[in-house]
Design a protein around this motif. Structure first.
Motif, PDB file in Angstrom:
ATOM      1  N   LEU A 109       1.980   3.622  -2.812  1.00 58.86           N
ATOM      2  CA  LEU A 109       1.713   3.902  -4.212  1.00 58.86           C
ATOM      3  C   LEU A 109       1.794   5.396  -4.483  1.00 58.86           C
ATOM      4  N   TYR A 110       2.134   5.724  -5.738  1.00 52.04           N
ATOM      5  CA  TYR A 110       2.122   7.132  -6.144  1.00 52.04           C
ATOM      6  C   TYR A 110       0.683   7.590  -6.350  1.00 52.04           C
ATOM      7  N   ARG A 111       0.432   8.804  -5.889  1.00 50.06           N
ATOM      8  CA  ARG A 111      -0.869   9.416  -6.072  1.00 50.06           C
ATOM      9  C   ARG A 111      -0.655  10.937  -6.166  1.00 50.06           C
ATOM     10  N   ASP A 112      -1.207  11.543  -7.190  1.00 52.46           N
ATOM     11  CA  ASP A 112      -1.087  12.991  -7.369  1.00 52.46           C
ATOM     12  C   ASP A 112       0.368  13.438  -7.340  1.00 52.46           C
TER      13      ASP A 112
ATOM     14  N   GLU B  15       7.103  11.717  -7.453  1.00 54.16           N
ATOM     15  CA  GLU B  15       7.082  10.899  -8.661  1.00 54.16           C
ATOM     16  C   GLU B  15       7.780  11.598  -9.817  1.00 54.16           C
TER      17      GLU B  15
ATOM     18  N   HIS C 137       0.830  -1.198   0.000  1.00 56.00           N
ATOM     19  CA  HIS C 137       0.000   0.000   0.000  1.00 56.00           C
ATOM     20  C   HIS C 137       0.871   1.256   0.000  1.00 56.00           C
TER      21      HIS C 137
ATOM     22  N   ASP D 277      -5.726   7.057   6.866  1.00 59.04           N
ATOM     23  CA  ASP D 277      -5.209   8.424   6.769  1.00 59.04           C
ATOM     24  C   ASP D 277      -4.545   8.884   8.064  1.00 59.04           C
TER      25      ASP D 277
ATOM     26  N   TYR E 248       2.525   7.762  -1.439  1.00 58.79           N
ATOM     27  CA  TYR E 248       1.644   7.682  -0.274  1.00 58.79           C
ATOM     28  C   TYR E 248       1.890   6.363   0.457  1.00 58.79           C
TER      29      TYR E 248
ATOM     30  N   ASP F  75      -3.210   6.173   2.926  1.00 54.33           N
ATOM     31  CA  ASP F  75      -3.777   7.467   2.544  1.00 54.33           C
ATOM     32  C   ASP F  75      -3.007   8.654   3.116  1.00 54.33           C
TER      33      ASP F  75
END
Length: 421
Positions: A5-8, A329, A3, A397, A12, A15
């Motif tokens: 992972l790249y996000r935006d 990223e 868990h 989160d 992350y 969350d």
């Protein structure tokens, strides 16, 4: 699966942006994902569904109390190899009847500790240890449940420093002597044999060594029962490998591992015990570090990090590979170039990677070492008086520091100056 992972445009942990943790905690630090730890444990439950079993988490992989408490809440037993690990397991709420005590050098003090506090079984590794446990058990007026760890002389096809099932390794007794040794156990009034133990190594990437070992255990089970021994449990150890994202490694899945156990041992009527550690914790954790300097050398460039070999010893000790990724990223298609990625310790061995292709990096940038959840924090030291780095646990989160970074004062105050100085 993990868990992280790249996000935006940034990495992350579940969350939570990893950058936010770095800002709040400082670098370097370890970060674990509750969701990944949970999922990986459940994979083994699914793999052994339909047969009696107990999954004893091998806590030497990652032994923070928060991780142990999570494992206990998921129903795990514990595989311990020292009195300290036993104390940690008890403190995390694991009852003694779910604790398996392994290790080649158990002391009488540790034996007494476990017998008084409760233990599922001792996995015996030698005849002198057998005699010692018998004496301790008799002194306490109890009978110790035991298995004998047999060495099947199987090549695990793994790194020499983590292979345990060959005849030249220090572990267990030769399987060819098992019937003789079990007869000796039966003659000792302080011991009761409850099963057989085997463990052939760590980071196995093929099922074939397991097949060879399990077939020998199946034959031994039949032979020992014919000799009149009650074999109730088969402790098959752990060691299933994880993908470290190099050379397209694809270790067997827990479901395949479970299917093999059922195929070879499913008709023995025994409870199966397994002791996964690395596969539960390895990809559930990352090490986050910050670039201090970009140094241009003679024919090679260096990324000098604030993390060092004392924080993550695996590359120096085992030549271990960890995928190292920027927390921010990279832009798609950006040109990469090779770097030697190193720490600040004054040792040439303080090198994490050589010639590793990375996007443009500079001072202040964050990087994450993937697959760092197992044998990372537990093997860390304070070499160079570098404080043990924080451990952080994420759930959705939220994140919490589950081990704080000690101050220099706290480290120094642990020392005692004798009165003549």
């Amino acid at each position: 699966m993990d868990h992280f992972l790249y996000r935006d445009g940034e990495l992350y942990a579940e969350d939570v942006p990893v950058r936010d943790i770095a800002d709040g905690v400082g670098t370097p630090f370890y970060c674990y994902s509750t969701a990944t730890l949970t999922r990986h444990f459940q994979l083994f439950e699914e793999a052994l569904h339909g047969m009696p079993h107990l999954i004893c988490y091998a806590m030497k992989a990652a032994s923070n109390q928060a991780i142990l408490t999570l494992m206990a809440q998921l129903g795990a037993g514990m595989d311990v190899v020292s009195g300290g690990e036993y104390a940690r397991a008890i403190a995390a709420g694991v009852p003694g009847e779910r604790i398996v005590f392994s290790g080649v050098g158990k002391t009488r003090t540790e034996m007494r500790q476990a017998l008084q506090g409760g233990v599922r079984q001792f996995n015996l590794e030698s005849e002198p240890e057998m005699e010692a446990l018998n004496e301790v058990a008799l002194s306490l007026g109890v009978v110790a449940p035991v298995t004998v760890r047999v060495n099947p002389d199987v090549d695990a096809q793994t790194h020499a420093k983590i292979a345990t099932g060959k005849s030249e390794n220090k572990f267990g007794i030769p399987i060819t002597r098992a019937r003789e040794v079990y007869a000796r156990v039966a003659a000792l009034p302080g011991l009761r044999a409850v099963g057989i133990d085997v463990h052939i190594g760590s980071q196995l990437t093929s099922l074939e060594p397991y097949r060879q070992a399990f077939e020998k255990v199946a034959d031994l089970t039949d032979a020992l029962r014919a000799d009149g021994h009650e074999i109730l449990r088969l402790d098959l150890g752990g060691g299933l490998g994880i993908p470290y994202l190099r050379d397209n490694q694809a270790p067997p899945l827990p479901l395949q591992y479970g299917a093999l156990i059922k195929e070879i041992l499913g008709d023995k009527g025994c409870e199966i015990e397994i002791e996964p550690g690395r596969l539960v914790a390895g990809n559930a954790g990352i090490l986050v570090s910050r670039v201090i300097y970009l140094k241009e050398g003679e024919g090679r460039d260096f990324l000098i990090l604030d993390g060092a070999m004392n924080d993550l010893i695996r590359p120096a000790m085992y030549d271990a590979h960890h995928d190292i990724v920027p927390v921010m990223e990279p832009v798609a298609g950006v040109a990469q170039r090779p770097f030697d990625i190193v720490g600040p310790v004054c040792e040439s061995g303080d090198t994490f990677a050589r010639g590793r292709m990375m996007p443009p990096m500079g001072a202040g940038d964050l990087v994450a070492f993937r697959s760092a959840g197992a044998y990372g924090a537990v093997m860390a030291s304070e070499y160079n008086t570098r404080p043990l780095i924080p451990e952080v646990l994420v759930q959705k989160d939220q994140f919490a520091v589950i081990r704080a970074r000690p101050s220099f004062e706290e480290i120094i105050e642990r020392d005692t100056i004798p009165p003549w100085l």
